[in-house]
Design a protein around this motif. Structure first.
Motif, short mmCIF file in Angstrom:
data_model
loop_
_atom_site.label_atom_id
_atom_site.label_comp_id
_atom_site.label_asym_id
_atom_site.label_seq_id
_atom_site.Cartn_x
_atom_site.Cartn_y
_atom_site.Cartn_z
N LEU A 146 0.77 -1.03 0.00
CA LEU A 146 -0.04 0.05 0.10
C LEU A 146 0.85 1.16 -0.03
CD1 LEU A 146 -2.71 1.35 0.24
CD2 LEU A 146 -2.68 1.16 2.81
N VAL A 147 0.84 2.09 -1.19
CA VAL A 147 1.49 3.24 -1.20
C VAL A 147 0.75 4.32 -0.60
CG1 VAL A 147 3.03 4.82 -2.85
CG2 VAL A 147 2.83 2.27 -3.37
N GLN A 148 1.88 5.12 0.33
CA GLN A 148 0.95 6.36 0.72
C GLN A 148 2.24 7.31 1.09
OE1 GLN A 148 -1.12 4.97 3.98
NE2 GLN A 148 0.60 3.85 5.10
N GLN A 149 1.65 8.44 1.42
CA GLN A 149 2.58 9.50 1.89
C GLN A 149 3.18 9.29 3.51
OE1 GLN A 149 4.28 11.55 0.09
NE2 GLN A 149 3.45 11.65 -1.75
N VAL A 150 4.37 9.06 3.95
CA VAL A 150 4.61 9.10 5.27
C VAL A 150 5.75 9.95 5.53
CG1 VAL A 150 5.49 7.41 6.83
CG2 VAL A 150 4.28 6.48 5.01
N GLU A 151 5.54 10.53 6.70
CA GLU A 151 6.98 11.64 7.17
C GLU A 151 7.98 10.49 7.69
OE1 GLU A 151 5.54 14.11 10.03
OE2 GLU A 151 4.47 15.80 8.55
N ALA A 152 9.12 11.09 7.21
CA ALA A 152 10.44 10.50 7.54
C ALA A 152 10.51 10.26 8.96
CB ALA A 152 11.89 11.18 6.79
N GLU A 153 10.27 11.09 9.38
CA GLU A 153 10.52 11.29 11.04
C GLU A 153 9.44 10.22 11.88
OE1 GLU A 153 9.91 14.71 14.39
OE2 GLU A 153 10.99 15.42 13.07
N SER A 154 8.34 10.17 11.06
CA SER A 154 7.44 9.15 11.86
C SER A 154 7.95 7.71 11.78
CB SER A 154 6.15 9.17 11.06
OG SER A 154 5.30 8.35 11.31
N LEU A 155 8.72 7.33 10.51
CA LEU A 155 9.21 6.31 10.52
C LEU A 155 10.30 6.06 11.34
CD1 LEU A 155 9.44 5.96 6.62
CD2 LEU A 155 8.02 4.67 7.97
N ILE A 156 11.05 7.06 11.40
CA ILE A 156 12.32 7.00 12.31
C ILE A 156 11.97 6.62 13.92
CG2 ILE A 156 14.54 8.22 13.32
CD1 ILE A 156 14.45 9.58 10.34
N ILE A 157 11.00 7.55 14.36
CA ILE A 157 10.73 7.53 15.79
C ILE A 157 10.18 6.18 16.10
CG2 ILE A 157 9.29 8.61 17.45
CD1 ILE A 157 9.63 11.33 16.11
N GLN A 158 9.23 5.70 15.22
CA GLN A 158 8.68 4.37 15.52
C GLN A 158 9.71 3.39 15.75
OE1 GLN A 158 4.66 3.49 13.70
NE2 GLN A 158 5.43 5.10 12.21
N GLU A 159 10.63 3.24 14.96
CA GLU A 159 11.58 2.26 14.94
C GLU A 159 12.57 2.54 16.12
OE1 GLU A 159 11.58 -0.70 13.40
OE2 GLU A 159 9.70 0.38 12.61
N VAL A 160 13.14 3.59 16.39
CA VAL A 160 13.82 4.36 17.54
C VAL A 160 13.07 3.46 18.83
CG1 VAL A 160 14.72 5.92 18.82
CG2 VAL A 160 14.93 5.79 16.61
N LYS A 161 11.73 3.77 18.90
CA LYS A 161 11.11 3.29 19.96
C LYS A 161 11.20 1.90 20.44
CE LYS A 161 7.72 6.97 20.64
NZ LYS A 161 6.32 7.32 20.39
N THR A 162 11.09 1.29 19.12
CA THR A 162 11.22 -0.38 19.34
C THR A 162 12.44 -0.91 19.63
OG1 THR A 162 9.72 -0.29 17.22
CG2 THR A 162 10.84 -2.52 17.83
N LEU A 163 13.53 0.02 19.28
CA LEU A 163 14.86 -0.62 20.00
C LEU A 163 15.26 0.12 21.20
CD1 LEU A 163 16.54 -0.72 16.45
CD2 LEU A 163 15.80 -2.67 17.69
N SER A 164 14.46 0.97 22.02
CA SER A 164 14.96 1.82 22.72
C SER A 164 15.58 1.13 24.13
CB SER A 164 13.67 2.61 23.29
OG SER A 164 12.63 1.95 23.75
#
Length: 341
Positions: free
Chosen positions: A184-202
């Protein structure tokens, strides 16, 4: 291609036999006084014999050429329907060849069917096992979240994260073949991708006392969020895994030549120059992975495969004992994309 010259070479023993017979006949005519044959008639007989031999070879070549042509096409393109491509056999040799090919195809189809069945059984078993494991992991996560201030729980939380990532890696690998139907192609903010993955590895970062700095212009990216997050997660996981305690991981997002990108820079061991061309090969761990005994050789392979399917380019620069920079370059936006999103 089966040419006349290849056919003649293939029939060379038959041709040599016919020439020997012709020579013996000529010798017989010369030594046997009972046979009276004029020289012109002998020459005529030899020419006629050779002409009939050549004509017979040409006729047989034209008759057998379609069969040879079909065999050559099958060799060059094994994907075609072999039995349907083979013409009806004319000779006993061709009948044997046809029977051999038919038996070989049936054996291949049976082996392929058994292999697919075994693969499906194994895949279903692994999927069932993974889903069974996720239930106690979820319960563990609830316990960890309830006791997050306990120092002893931080180590357990980091180990839980690593287990969770390994299971998630397997699930994405198993879904790779169906990515075209799950996209599913959609517009995503880069910061949103980054923050979610940083939280996963926090929790893992806290265990190793690794700081994560986020910088850049936060561009809007046109991509599949779920698969893009997984690719980013693989690169960020490697950065945490190979970074020393107390180091800093810098994540930068921006746009270069109208192409949005996310880069991850660590201060780890780095990758040897001779290993860089092979880092996306399945099962390749490299010198760093062998030293730390932590690499599986699967993460970057999956990330690269997914990147090719969803148009994400992964570029990695590294210097030994300095660090590694992994850059994700996303699709360049165009007018058609703005109409379809």
């Amino acid at each position: 291609m089966m040419t006349i010259w290849k056919y003649v070479y293939d029939k060379r023993m038959w041709i040599i036999f016919q020439l020997i017979v012709l020579i013996l006949l000529n010798v017989l005519f010369f030594v046997d006084n009972a046979i009276i044959l004029h020289r012109d008639a002998l020459i005529y007989m030899n020419v006629l014999y050779v002409a009939f031999g050549i004509g017979f070879l040409v006729w047989r070549y034209r008759m057998e050429k379609p069969y040879y042509k079909a065999l050559i096409e099958i060799v060059q393109d094994p994907a075609i329907d072999v039995l349907a491509q083979l013409p009806s056999p004319d000779t006993y040799e061709q009948q044997l060849t046809h029977q051999f090919v038919e038996a070989l195809v049936k054996q291949y189809q049976q082996t392929l069917s058994e292999t697919k069945r075994a693969y499906l059984d194994q895949t279903e078993f692994i999927h069932a096992w993974v889903h069974e494991v996720k239930a106690p992991l979820t319960a563990m996560k609830l316990t960890l979240d309830a006791n997050r201030h306990d120092p002893e729980m931080r180590k357990v939380a980091a180990d839980w994260t690593r287990i969770h990532l390994l299971i998630d890696e397997h699930l994405h690998l198993s879904r790779l073949s169906s990515l075209d139907r799950d996209y599913l192609v959609q517009q995503v903010e880069a910061e949103s991708l980054i923050i979610q993955e940083v939280k996963t590895l926090s929790s893992w970062c806290l265990e190793k006392n690794i700081a994560v700095e986020i910088d850049g212009s936060n561009p809007s990216i046109l991509t599949d969020e779920k698969w893009a997050r997984f690719v980013l997660r693989q690169l960020l996981t490697n950065a945490v895994k190979y970074s020393p305690e107390g180091s800093v991981i810098t994540i930068e997002s921006g746009v270069e030549d109208d192409i949005p990108y996310i880069s991850i820079q660590d201060e780890g061991r780095g990758i040897a120059a001779q290993d860089l061309p092979r880092i996306f090969d399945k099962g390749f761990t490299g010198q760093t992975g062998r030293k730390q005994n932590a690499a599986t050789g699967i993460g970057l392979y999956i990330a690269h495969m997914i990147g090719e399917k969803i148009n994400i380019t992964i570029h990695i620069d590294s210097t030994v004992d300095v660090g590694t920079t992994a850059t994700l370059s996303f699709s360049k936006p165009n007018h058609y994309d703005s109409l379809t999103t």
